[in-house]
Design a protein around this motif. Structure first.
Motif, mmCIF file in Angstrom:
data_model
loop_
_atom_site.group_PDB
_atom_site.id
_atom_site.type_symbol
_atom_site.label_atom_id
_atom_site.label_comp_id
_atom_site.label_asym_id
_atom_site.label_seq_id
_atom_site.Cartn_x
_atom_site.Cartn_y
_atom_site.Cartn_z
ATOM 1 N N ASP A 260 0.904 -1.143 -0.046
ATOM 2 C CA ASP A 260 -0.091 0.147 0.042
ATOM 3 C C ASP A 260 0.806 1.152 -0.077
ATOM 4 O OD1 ASP A 260 -1.749 1.821 0.299
ATOM 5 O OD2 ASP A 260 -2.534 1.466 2.355
ATOM 6 N N LEU A 261 1.027 1.846 -1.204
ATOM 7 C CA LEU A 261 1.951 3.099 -1.103
ATOM 8 C C LEU A 261 1.063 4.326 -0.433
ATOM 9 C CD1 LEU A 261 2.947 2.861 -4.992
ATOM 10 C CD2 LEU A 261 4.271 2.086 -2.922
ATOM 11 N N HIS A 262 -0.141 4.430 -0.412
ATOM 12 C CA HIS A 262 -0.667 5.455 0.402
ATOM 13 C C HIS A 262 -0.128 5.516 1.741
ATOM 14 C CE1 HIS A 262 -3.183 6.589 -3.153
ATOM 15 N NE2 HIS A 262 -3.494 5.389 -3.264
ATOM 16 N N ALA A 263 -0.032 4.230 2.229
ATOM 17 C CA ALA A 263 0.279 4.162 3.869
ATOM 18 C C ALA A 263 1.664 4.638 3.851
ATOM 19 C CB ALA A 263 -0.051 2.618 4.348
ATOM 20 N N LEU A 264 2.646 4.121 3.038
ATOM 21 C CA LEU A 264 3.874 4.460 2.974
ATOM 22 C C LEU A 264 4.264 6.034 2.815
ATOM 23 C CD1 LEU A 264 5.591 1.629 1.002
ATOM 24 C CD2 LEU A 264 5.955 2.172 3.067
ATOM 25 N N HIS A 265 3.370 6.776 1.812
ATOM 26 C CA HIS A 265 3.398 8.159 1.757
ATOM 27 C C HIS A 265 3.249 8.979 3.109
ATOM 28 C CE1 HIS A 265 2.284 12.049 0.344
ATOM 29 N NE2 HIS A 265 2.940 11.911 -0.843
ATOM 30 N N ALA A 266 1.929 8.486 3.619
ATOM 31 C CA ALA A 266 1.553 9.178 5.028
ATOM 32 C C ALA A 266 2.375 8.817 6.134
ATOM 33 C CB ALA A 266 0.085 8.515 5.507
ATOM 34 N N GLY A 267 2.978 7.833 6.112
ATOM 35 C CA GLY A 267 4.251 7.642 7.034
ATOM 36 C C GLY A 267 5.445 8.409 6.965
ATOM 37 N N ILE A 268 5.833 8.350 5.578
ATOM 38 C CA ILE A 268 7.010 9.493 5.329
ATOM 39 C C ILE A 268 6.709 10.864 5.752
ATOM 40 C CG2 ILE A 268 8.318 10.239 3.303
ATOM 41 C CD1 ILE A 268 8.002 7.776 1.973
ATOM 42 N N GLN A 269 5.455 11.316 5.221
ATOM 43 C CA GLN A 269 4.783 12.918 5.662
ATOM 44 C C GLN A 269 4.849 12.881 7.050
ATOM 45 O OE1 GLN A 269 4.168 14.952 2.714
ATOM 46 N NE2 GLN A 269 4.921 16.248 4.643
ATOM 47 N N SER B 240 14.578 7.536 6.377
ATOM 48 C CA SER B 240 15.049 6.296 6.053
ATOM 49 C C SER B 240 14.927 5.321 7.142
ATOM 50 C CB SER B 240 16.709 6.565 5.759
ATOM 51 O OG SER B 240 16.854 7.162 4.706
ATOM 52 N N ARG B 241 15.156 5.605 8.500
ATOM 53 C CA ARG B 241 15.065 4.655 9.557
ATOM 54 C C ARG B 241 13.416 4.204 9.663
ATOM 55 N NH1 ARG B 241 18.768 8.265 12.230
ATOM 56 N NH2 ARG B 241 17.021 9.181 13.580
ATOM 57 N N TRP B 242 12.593 5.247 9.204
ATOM 58 C CA TRP B 242 11.086 4.635 9.380
ATOM 59 C C TRP B 242 10.737 3.771 8.273
ATOM 60 C CZ3 TRP B 242 7.119 4.786 5.822
ATOM 61 C CH2 TRP B 242 5.667 4.401 6.652
ATOM 62 N N LEU B 243 11.364 3.779 6.875
ATOM 63 C CA LEU B 243 11.228 2.994 6.000
ATOM 64 C C LEU B 243 11.866 1.570 6.109
ATOM 65 C CD1 LEU B 243 12.046 5.179 2.982
ATOM 66 C CD2 LEU B 243 9.856 4.132 3.660
ATOM 67 N N ARG B 244 13.094 1.667 6.854
ATOM 68 C CA ARG B 244 13.385 0.191 7.300
ATOM 69 C C ARG B 244 12.552 -0.492 8.352
ATOM 70 N NH1 ARG B 244 19.816 2.289 7.249
ATOM 71 N NH2 ARG B 244 20.652 0.702 5.795
ATOM 72 N N ARG B 245 12.191 0.238 9.386
ATOM 73 C CA ARG B 245 11.373 -0.221 10.297
ATOM 74 C C ARG B 245 10.108 -0.966 9.607
ATOM 75 N NH1 ARG B 245 12.458 4.439 13.287
ATOM 76 N NH2 ARG B 245 10.133 4.862 13.152
#
Length: 324
Positions: free
Chosen positions: A30-39, A166-171
């Motif tokens: 789900d790219l929408h969830a990834l986008h929201a997490g990054i933001q 970067s750290r959040w994406l790894r987690r």
């Protein structure tokens, strides 16, 4: 790497600039969830460290009365302690307290008119600055407001935002990504073709137009890169160009600023701050300092015969010998 993985590209706005992320993820992710997490990670940096936001933690510190100890949230504390360390190690070439001077010269969140202030104005404003006035209590994770000290972390916060993402994406299970905020970069992991993330080192405008030097390519194997220089924010007055990068030691914009100073580090936060510090030092002093301290740095300066490129041995080691 799964054969069902692709490179996805996400982007948005933060800290008065843009962010972009290329990441390797399963097609079902789900790219929408990834986008929201990054933001969300970047929004936290803004909420704590943006001088443009009146209710941010840094703005509340800047308004606090003399003698007030303010407990700082983790991210603000991490950035401020790193900024204080680099200020000390650079002998004040990097200073997180020169926001009022930046504003006096017409830059930043509290910018006045773009003009050349006289020496009396500069001396008066500078009397309220100085990283040495910053007192930190590690046990309480708090900072003392000594009175009228105005912190500005704009030369380090974007890099920290890159590190956070970067750290959040790894987690979140993302095994490879290239993260960029306002030009500061961090890359880790391999693309689906097994290759690392390769990036061009940012250049001077003249390099864009004519190839005095070959393109410098970096393969980012869990590395960050940041570039400072005079191509982004400056103005001219009476035929003199004034850079947005101020030298805290002279209370004025850097003169003869390098066209571009690039630093490689494991942390984008530190690369960001050191690029500013080395720009303030100037190419000659900065190169000597970076070489002495093992910093990976590249300087592109303007001379009578055109551009001059200099880099430390540590930087040379990172150059990609087989750019693709």
């Amino acid at each position: 790497m799964s054969p069902n993985s692709d490179i996805a590209a996400l982007g948005g706005h933060t800290m008065g600039t843009t962010w972009s992320v290329k990441l390797v993820a399963p097609r079902s992710r789900d790219l929408h969830a990834l986008h929201a997490g990054i933001q969300g990670e970047l929004d936290r940096v803004v909420a704590q460290m943006s001088t443009w936001e009146s209710d941010s933690d840094i703005s509340r510190y800047n308004r606090a009365v003399a003698g007030h100890w303010q407990t700082l949230p983790d991210d603000f504390w991490n950035v401020l302690t790193a900024a204080h360390d680099i200020a000390e190690r650079s002998d004040g070439a990097f200073d997180p307290s020169i926001g009022p001077l930046v504003a006096l010269w017409g830059f930043g969140a509290q910018a006045g008119a773009q003009r050349v202030p006289d020496s009396a104005e500069r001396t008066e404003v500078a009397s309220h600055c100085g990283w040495q006035k910053l007192q930190l209590d590690q046990q309480a994770q708090s900072a003392l407001q000594p009175g009228d000290l105005q912190l500005d972390l704009s030369a380090i916060a974007k890099g920290y935002g890159v590190d956070l993402v970067s750290r959040w994406l790894r987690r979140s299970g993302i095994e490879a990504a290239l993260v960029e905020v306002g030009g500061e970069l961090h890359g880790y992991g391999l693309k689906p073709d097994g290759q690392p993330w390769r990036v061009l080192v940012e250049s001077a405008p003249e390099e864009d137009a004519g190839a005095e030097y070959p393109p410098r390519v970096l393969a980012l194997d869990d590395l960050a890169v940041a570039t400072s220089g005079d191509r982004w924010h400056h103005y001219e007055h009476d035929g003199v160009s004034y850079s947005h990068t101020l030298d805290p030691r002279t209370q004025a914009p850097v003169t003869r600023a390098a066209a571009a100073v690039t630093v490689i580090d494991r942390q984008a936060m530190r690369a960001d701050a050191w690029a500013t510090a080395l720009t303030v030092m100037g190419a000659e002093q900065g190169l000597a300092f970076a070489t002495r301290h093992g910093l990976a740095a590249r300087f592109v300066s303007r001379g009578p015969d055109g551009l001059q490129e200099m880099m430390t041995p540590t930087f040379q080691q990172y150059l990609d010998a087989n750019p693709q």
